[in-house]
Every structure is written in C-alpha cells, then in structure tokens.
Design a protein around this motif. Structure first.
Motif: not given
Length: 634
Positions: A493-496, A499-500, A541-545, A557-559
């Motif tokens: 999830g968000n933790l993953g 780390r990425y 990715v930072m924005e998703l976090v 994520w799908l967009v």
C-alpha cells in the motif's frame, strides 16, 4: 516704315559709338586721377530712344510678317505660330501706346494704335487660316471644301491668304469650320493609330537559353513590356472604334484590335505552355520516368519538338509583331497546352498510385517525390527525403552490397535493423522497398524494446541505459516504473510506494553522477530526455504518497500513463508493449523517433495525455488548441 527703322538703327549705332568713346574718356580720367564723368545726356538719350526702338522694331516686324502671311503661300503657314505671334505683337502695341500716351507723345502713340488696329483686323482672318491650314486635311476633305466654296481648292502654292479672302471664301466659314474640326479629330485618331504601330516596332522577343536543353524560353521582361502595351492599346483601339470620326480608317482600327486580342491570347497561352514545359522537361529527361510512363513520355516528346521549333522561329524573327503574326501559332500553342494537360494528369495519376502504395509519400511534395522516382537505380537518392516520410529517420545506412542495415537519426543515433532490406529486389519500385523499410523499422523497434526489457534486470540501471536507444530507454523505464509502483501498492500500500520513492531518489543520484562524468554525446542526449520523464514519475509517486493512495485500482493511480507488456489481442501468443491511462488501452506504435529531447511534463501535459489517449481509444482524433503560451507544445 523702312526709312524710320533705318534712322533708328543709325541712332542706335551712334549711341553705341558714343558709349564706347565715353568709356575711353572715363579710363583716361581715372589714369589722370580725376573723377570719371557721368555723361548724363548720353544715358538720357539712350533711355529716350529705347521705346522708339521697340515701336519701330514692332512696326517693321509686323509689316514683314503681314506681307508673308497675306501674300506668301497659304499652306506654308502654321496656324498656331501665326496665332501666337499676332497675339504677342498686339500686347506689345498696347503697352507701347499706353507708354507714349502717359509721356504725352501723341504721334508715336498713334503709330502703336495703328499697329494694334491692323493686327485686330488681321486676326479676324485667323479662323480661316486655322480651317484651311489644318494638317489633318486630306483629299476627301478638300473635295468637301471645294464643293462648299463652289470652286476647286487644294494644297496649291498659288493660293495666298489675300487671294482666298478676295474670293469670298470666308463667307463659307461655318461649313469650312465643321470640315476642319472633323479633319482635326480624324487626324488625332490617325496619329494615335500610327503612334501605336511605332511603339510596337522596337519590341523584340527577349529569349534566354535554358540550361543545357539546347532551346530557349521567353524572358519575363518581354512579357511585362508586351502586356503593358497590349493593355493600353486594346483600350485605345476599342475607344477609337466607337468614335464617330473613325469611319475613314475603321478597317485599320479593327485589324489592330484583332491583332492585339490575338496577341494577348497567344502570350497567355505561350506563358502557360512555357510554365508547364519548364516543370515537365527535367522530369521526362529521366530515363526511369520515361520507362514508367511511356504514353505520357511520347506525348511530351511531341510537345517538346513543337516548343523547340516555335522558339527557334522566335529567335530568328525576333520582332514581336512578326512572331505573333506567324501562321497557326495560336493553334499550335493551344494543342501543346492540351497535350501538356494530358501529360500532367497522367503524371498526377502516376504519383497518386505511388502514394497509395506507400502512404508516407503524401508527406512529400510532387517535386521531392519525382526526384526519388527519377533515380530508381540509385536507392541512396532517397536519403535526403527520409526525414519527411519518417519522423525519426534522418537517413538509411547502405552497405557496399546495396542493402540497408541500419537507421540513422538526426542525432546520429544508429539502430541496426533486424532484417536487412534489399532495394534491388523491388526492381526500381521505390515504394515497394520503402514499405519494407517501414515494416522492418516497426519490427526492429519492437525487437529492441523486448530485448531491452530482458536486459533491464541483469544490469545496473546506469549501465543499462548506455546500451540502448534513447526511445527504448524511456519506454522500458516507464514499463518498470509502472510495474514497481503497482507491486508496491499491491503488496504494502502507501508504505510500499514510500519505500519505492526512496529507491527513485537513489536512482536519480546515480543518474546525476553519470551526467557529471565524461559520457558520449548520444548517452547525454538519452539522459537529458530521461531526466525529464524520471523527475515527473518521481514527483507523481511523491504525490501518491502525500494523497495516501493505498490500492492499485485507486483512481489517482489509474489516471497516470502506465506501460505494460501483454499479449496482443489482435495477434494471439505475441507479447507487445501497451499504454494504459484511465480506461484507455493503446498499443505502442514502434515508430522510431530517434534520440529526441523532451519538454518538461506539467499537470496540463497529463490532462492532455488523458484526453488524447481517451479520444484515440474511442477512434477519434485529438489536437491541442488554445491561446499562445498556455502549454500546447508541452
């Protein structure tokens, strides 16, 4: 009159002699140191003589002129000159009369008055002079004049003005005036017609030898000069034709008008034929084109022969009037024009056939395409035009055996093809081996993409990106970025993805170190484009976090634009690269675009990606539109 005039001349001579003597006396007085004498009486005498001199000079001149006008040959008189001279003398007489009267000198004043009176009396005959001395009078007019006055009149030196007056010709003044006016207007038309002919006389066909064809073309200066004259003269001839005084030479006017209109049509057709001939001559100078279009080539050869013969005639004749009056010239040019139109239509149909066989030829102009088709024996002649047909291919690399082994981009990036292309097998049909080049390009990029995908996991990232074309590096990086983010969301999830994100930071540091090192120019081009995409993906990715995204099927994520290697639904059991964004699903086209640079990716860019991909997914088109400076290019 002669006596007084001679006395005046004698007095003037005495005064001149006295002035000379007076000047001598002054010089001697100066030598002796005396003040020079003024000789007031001498100056006064000269001033008093001056008006008398003017008066008797006028009397003498009028006496002589009147004798010449009245008793000299009538038809040697120029009416305008007589009119001007008589008016000038009358004005002088009036001024002298006023001068003498103001000085209380009645005798010379009466002389001036008498001259004025005689001049006024003579001027009454000026209308008759104008009527009979008209330069436009022709024999037909003299016949009318003779009928009006009742006796035979013609341009005979025996006729004088005094004799004509004595014969009471002035009693028919109204009829004479009408005949003379008509003659003057006819003379004006005749003069204009002659002037038009004279203006055409020096006009020559200015020809220029055309390259190494052995024939000539008409210079633009000749066309401009002739067109200017024709426009002016056609209007003049049509105006003259409508004049009530044109009857005596209506045939000449009609002939001139017909020639002008015919010449205008000839020159229009000549320029049209010349323009098309100049375009087609180098095309049908190619043996390859002649072999591929035998019917049109035969027709053009016939036109070419007629053209050369026409230009040779123009060269020998030179004079524009003579050339344009050549028998059957207009019909020849019309026939040539019709034949050339047929040739052009055949040529356009031929080019259309080639374009339908290889649609990328639609990106090339007719001239570029013909240049390729006219050199089918030399496939390398295609290279200068490759960039117009293939966005990323600057040229093709030919080996000594004539086969194509690689594609070269504008940045000099070389990609070896999976299957060499042999243009010789097409037997001169350029479109056939270019279709093969197109297919080989797609197969090659697909092959390199899949190979790079396999190689990605076996090397360090910075080592891997040096080995592959820039386009492939960006595509495969996007593929593994998609795979890693999806796996991180699916597993942790968000933790993953946190780390990425740290992993991406480390990769970016490696890229920065690589940029700072001494690397080949092509690798630097790859890195410049990759960094733009890499930074955007890291920011995503930072924005998703920050947004707390936990699941792989979350909308945020799908967009995003995601890359996958999947089984091709149109080609079962074949793996291909695909792009997904929202619910859009598009196959990677494998069009080689070279090692090109990338513009910064903004939020607006992402919105455009979504919109355009959605439109293409629904089989629509898409094109950004908006004011300047709003990010359409990005």
């Amino acid at each position: 009159t002669d006596e007084y005039f001679e006395k005046i001349l004698a007095l003037k001579e005495n005064f001149e002699r006295s002035k000379f003597d007076a000047e001598k006396f002054r010089e001697r007085e100066v030598l002796l140191g005396w003040d020079p004498s003024e000789f007031e009486k001498l100056t006064e005498g000269i001033e008093k003589l001056h008006p008398y001199d003017d008066l008797w000079e006028l009397v003498y001149k009028f006496s002589n002129e009147e004798r010449r006008w009245m008793r000299g040959p009538l038809f040697s008189i120029e009416p305008e000159s007589v009119d001007q001279t008589a008016n000038t003398m009358a004005k002088r007489a009036v001024k002298l009369q006023a001068l003498f009267e103001s000085s209380n000198l009645p005798t010379p004043a009466n002389v001036a008055k008498k001259v004025k009176k005689d001049l006024d009396q003579f001027k009454q005959h000026l209308p008759l002079v104008h009527a009979l001395c008209n330069p436009g009078l022709r024999q037909r007019h003299w016949d009318e004049i003779s009928e009006a006055v009742g006796f035979a009149m013609e341009r005979d030196q025996a006729f004088t003005l005094s004799r004509v007056i004595d014969m009471d010709v002035e009693t028919h003044m109204e009829e004479l005036q009408a005949i003379s006016d008509s003659a003057a207007r006819e003379f004006g038309l005749e003069t204009t017609l002659d002037s038009m002919m004279e203006q055409w006389e020096p006009v020559n066909f200015d020809l220029k030898q055309w390259k190494d064809t052995g024939t000539y073309i008409v210079q633009a200066s000749t066309v401009d000069e002739m067109q200017g004259l024709m426009d002016d003269h056609i209007i003049k001839s049509q105006t003259m034709k409508g004049s009530p005084y044109a009857k005596p030479f209506i045939d000449k006017i009609l002939e001139m008008e017909a020639w002008l209109l015919n010449t205008q049509e000839i020159m229009d057709m000549w320029m049209k034929v010349q323009s098309v001939w100049l375009y087609l001559e180098p095309i049908f100078g190619s043996e390859d084109i002649v072999m591929q279009m035998p019917t049109e080539a035969t027709l053009f050869k016939k036109v070419d022969g007629t053209w050369r013969q026409t230009m040779q005639t123009a060269l020998e004749c030179m004079k524009a009037m003579a050339v344009t009056k050549s028998e059957g010239l207009l019909d020849q040019l019309k026939e040539c024009n019709e034949s050339l139109e047929t040739v052009q239509k055949g040529l356009n149909d031929y080019l259309e056939t080639k374009r339908l066989a290889f649609p990328r030829f639609f990106f090339l102009s007719n001239d570029n395409l013909l240049e390729i088709l006219s050199e089918t024996k030399d496939p390398t002649r295609v290279n200068p035009h490759m960039k117009k047909a293939f966005e990323g291919i600057q040229s093709l690399e030919f080996q000594p055996d004539g086969k194509i082994y690689a594609m070269v981009s504008s940045e000099k990036e070389k990609v070896s093809v999976t299957t060499p292309v042999d243009p010789a097998k097409a037997r001169g049909s350029v479109e056939l081996w270019l279709v093969e080049v197109e297919q080989v390009m797609l197969d090659t990029i697909r092959h390199v993409v899949l190979q790079s995908h396999e190689d990605y996991t076996g090397r360090k990232f910075t080592d891997w990106l040096k080995q592959w074309p820039g386009q492939v590096v960006i595509a495969i990086f996007g593929l593994f970025w998609t795979t890693d983010v999806s796996a991180a969301l699916r597993n942790e999830g968000n933790l993953g993805i946190q780390r990425y994100c740290d992993k991406l930071e480390n990769m970016l540091s490696d890229i920065i170190d690589l940029v700072r090192s001494d690397i080949p120019p092509l690798v630097r081009c790859t890195l410049e484009a990759l960094i733009v995409v890499f930074v955007h993906n890291k920011d995503t990715v930072m924005e998703l976090v920050r947004d707390g995204i936990e699941r792989e099927d979350d909308f945020d994520w799908l967009v995003q634009m995601r890359y996958y290697i999947e089984e091709n639904p149109d080609k079962p059991e074949q793996q291909d690269l695909f792009v997904r964004i929202t619910n859009s699903f598009l196959g990677y086209a494998y069009e080689y675009i070279g090692n090109s640079s990338r513009l910064v990716v903004t939020p607006l860019t992402d919105r455009c990606y979504r919109t355009c991909c959605g439109a293409l997914h629904l089989l629509y088109g898409a094109a950004p539109e908006g004011p300047a400076g709003t990010g359409k290019t990005e």
